[in-house]
Scaffold this motif. Sequence first.
Motif, PDB file in Angstrom:
ATOM      1  N   LYS A  63      62.584  21.391  13.443  1.00 54.88           N
ATOM      2  CA  LYS A  63      63.407  20.926  14.560  1.00 54.88           C
ATOM      3  C   LYS A  63      64.537  20.029  14.067  1.00 54.88           C
ATOM      4  O   LYS A  63      65.697  20.193  14.471  1.00 54.88           O
ATOM      5  N   MET A  64      64.230  19.106  13.168  1.00 56.35           N
ATOM      6  CA  MET A  64      65.240  18.164  12.696  1.00 56.35           C
ATOM      7  C   MET A  64      66.280  18.842  11.813  1.00 56.35           C
ATOM      8  O   MET A  64      67.483  18.577  11.926  1.00 56.35           O
ATOM      9  N   VAL A  65      65.834  19.756  10.943  1.00 56.67           N
ATOM     10  CA  VAL A  65      66.774  20.456  10.064  1.00 56.67           C
ATOM     11  C   VAL A  65      67.688  21.372  10.870  1.00 56.67           C
ATOM     12  O   VAL A  65      68.902  21.418  10.642  1.00 56.67           O
ATOM     13  N   SER A  66      67.118  22.116  11.823  1.00 57.50           N
ATOM     14  CA  SER A  66      67.931  23.049  12.611  1.00 57.50           C
ATOM     15  C   SER A  66      68.962  22.309  13.455  1.00 57.50           C
ATOM     16  O   SER A  66      70.112  22.740  13.578  1.00 57.50           O
ATOM     17  N   LEU A  67      68.572  21.169  14.030  1.00 52.84           N
ATOM     18  CA  LEU A  67      69.528  20.382  14.812  1.00 52.84           C
ATOM     19  C   LEU A  67      70.613  19.799  13.915  1.00 52.84           C
ATOM     20  O   LEU A  67      71.766  19.654  14.328  1.00 52.84           O
ATOM     21  N   GLN A  68      70.239  19.466  12.683  1.00 51.45           N
ATOM     22  CA  GLN A  68      71.222  18.931  11.738  1.00 51.45           C
ATOM     23  C   GLN A  68      72.223  19.997  11.314  1.00 51.45           C
ATOM     24  O   GLN A  68      73.436  19.769  11.297  1.00 51.45           O
ATOM     25  N   ILE A  69      71.720  21.194  11.001  1.00 52.33           N
ATOM     26  CA  ILE A  69      72.574  22.222  10.407  1.00 52.33           C
ATOM     27  C   ILE A  69      73.480  22.908  11.424  1.00 52.33           C
ATOM     28  O   ILE A  69      74.518  23.468  11.056  1.00 52.33           O
ATOM     29  N   PHE A  83      65.942  26.358  18.712  1.00 54.88           N
ATOM     30  CA  PHE A  83      64.586  26.887  18.781  1.00 54.88           C
ATOM     31  C   PHE A  83      63.727  26.397  17.613  1.00 54.88           C
ATOM     32  O   PHE A  83      62.697  26.982  17.301  1.00 54.88           O
ATOM     33  N   GLY A  84      64.169  25.323  16.965  1.00 54.24           N
ATOM     34  CA  GLY A  84      63.413  24.783  15.842  1.00 54.24           C
ATOM     35  C   GLY A  84      62.001  24.373  16.213  1.00 54.24           C
ATOM     36  O   GLY A  84      61.079  24.449  15.392  1.00 54.24           O
ATOM     37  N   PHE A  85      61.810  23.964  17.473  1.00 55.25           N
ATOM     38  CA  PHE A  85      60.476  23.542  17.906  1.00 55.25           C
ATOM     39  C   PHE A  85      59.480  24.698  17.845  1.00 55.25           C
ATOM     40  O   PHE A  85      58.276  24.478  17.678  1.00 55.25           O
ATOM     41  N   VAL A  86      59.980  25.946  17.972  1.00 56.42           N
ATOM     42  CA  VAL A  86      59.088  27.112  17.900  1.00 56.42           C
ATOM     43  C   VAL A  86      58.448  27.196  16.523  1.00 56.42           C
ATOM     44  O   VAL A  86      57.240  27.429  16.391  1.00 56.42           O
ATOM     45  N   SER A  87      59.260  26.995  15.493  1.00 56.27           N
ATOM     46  CA  SER A  87      58.745  27.021  14.127  1.00 56.27           C
ATOM     47  C   SER A  87      57.716  25.917  13.908  1.00 56.27           C
ATOM     48  O   SER A  87      56.689  26.130  13.252  1.00 56.27           O
ATOM     49  N   ASP A  88      57.980  24.731  14.464  1.00 52.96           N
ATOM     50  CA  ASP A  88      57.030  23.618  14.311  1.00 52.96           C
ATOM     51  C   ASP A  88      55.709  23.907  15.020  1.00 52.96           C
ATOM     52  O   ASP A  88      54.636  23.543  14.534  1.00 52.96           O
ATOM     53  N   ILE A  89      55.773  24.577  16.168  1.00 54.95           N
ATOM     54  CA  ILE A  89      54.548  24.927  16.896  1.00 54.95           C
ATOM     55  C   ILE A  89      53.720  25.932  16.094  1.00 54.95           C
ATOM     56  O   ILE A  89      52.497  25.801  15.968  1.00 54.95           O
ATOM     57  N   ILE A  90      54.408  26.939  15.520  1.00 57.16           N
ATOM     58  CA  ILE A  90      53.699  27.931  14.702  1.00 57.16           C
ATOM     59  C   ILE A  90      53.086  27.265  13.475  1.00 57.16           C
ATOM     60  O   ILE A  90      51.945  27.551  13.097  1.00 57.16           O
ATOM     61  N   SER A  91      53.840  26.357  12.854  1.00 54.31           N
ATOM     62  CA  SER A  91      53.330  25.647  11.674  1.00 54.31           C
ATOM     63  C   SER A  91      52.096  24.827  12.011  1.00 54.31           C
ATOM     64  O   SER A  91      51.143  24.752  11.225  1.00 54.31           O
ATOM     65  N   LYS A  92      52.099  24.230  13.191  1.00 51.88           N
ATOM     66  CA  LYS A  92      50.967  23.401  13.604  1.00 51.88           C
ATOM     67  C   LYS A  92      49.717  24.242  13.828  1.00 51.88           C
ATOM     68  O   LYS A  92      48.607  23.857  13.452  1.00 51.88           O
TER      69      LYS A  92
END
Length: 363
Positions: free
Chosen positions: A116-122, A264-273
């Motif tokens: 989430k943080m990287v995608s919002l940054q980039i 949609f970075g939060f989607v990746s974080d949810i899958i990782s969790k």
Amino acid sequence: MNSTIYDTAKTEENEGQTQIELTANETNLLVSAFNFGLVLTHLAGPWLAIRIGFKRVLLFSTLATGILTLCIPVLLETSVTAAIISRVLAGALTGPAVPVLRASLSGWAPSNEISKMVSLQIIGCPAGIVSAQFFGGLLSKYSWHLVFYLSGLLCIIWALVWQLFVFPSPEEDPRCTEDERKYIISRRNASCDSRIQRYIPWSIILTSIPVWVLTFAQLCTNWIIFLILAKFPVYLSNTFGLDVFTVGLIGTVLALVLIASGFFGFVSDIISKNKSETFSRKAISTTSSCGIALSLILLSRNPCMLVVNIALSIVLAFSVGIGSFLALEPNSMDLAPDHAGIIQGLVNTVGNCAGFGRDKNKK
């Protein structure tokens, strides 16, 4: 900025504007010069940041870039060679930005929020491109000088904001609450130990298969991004005879879709969790690659259907976005949190080579 240079090459003396006559070769050199400078410092930037701090590196590079940008109009009117050199220097000063920004997140990003943080940054990169193209087009109607003056001024303002509000880690930020500080420190992957970060395991990095897989994937992704933003609008214009405004509007929509995918970075974080970071990166990257391949194949099969072309290009832009922002960009922090900047610098050095020839044939 590049589109403004192309417009400048065709500027006629009108309503007090200075006439600039550039050959096609000079125009291409001005556009490409920035990219040549860019790849020179992708690795030098994070290496320097380890020694003097990422805050100082970005402060200096942004201030210097802003000052150089302010000088471009004067240089173009006096010496094209000097303008080309200044563009190379501006690219070299901008080169550290992405790797150093990635390194800056090492001390701030909890492991469960990296994507989430990287995608919002980039997404700031394509957002900046869209904004510059839109406002640059408006300003250039009055004077092409204003595009460079506004861009340079914004760089200087941003540098001052950066100096006032950014800190290397939560331990050094006086505005960070104790609860926030404990939360970040307990969940971040990086050690933030300067002794570990100063020792760069070059042999391990340069012989790492995951690092080179990431590098090759970034090269391919950048090629597609440049294709979408630079070549696809030209293809629509040549194939369907669309006017400049319509082509520009479609190009803006594609860039906005690319930007939107970053949210949609939060989607990746949810899958990782629920699974793992490795599973998340591979699943999203595979889905993205399939979307890219299918879109490109179908685009080649429907060369005369405008609506289909636009729809497929939107799917293509979104596929590239989720693959880049959610899988590739955060991966350097997965591989080596304490050396994320160095790895990202290597990845960007190779990846941005995709942009060298993209404007060569532009008219």
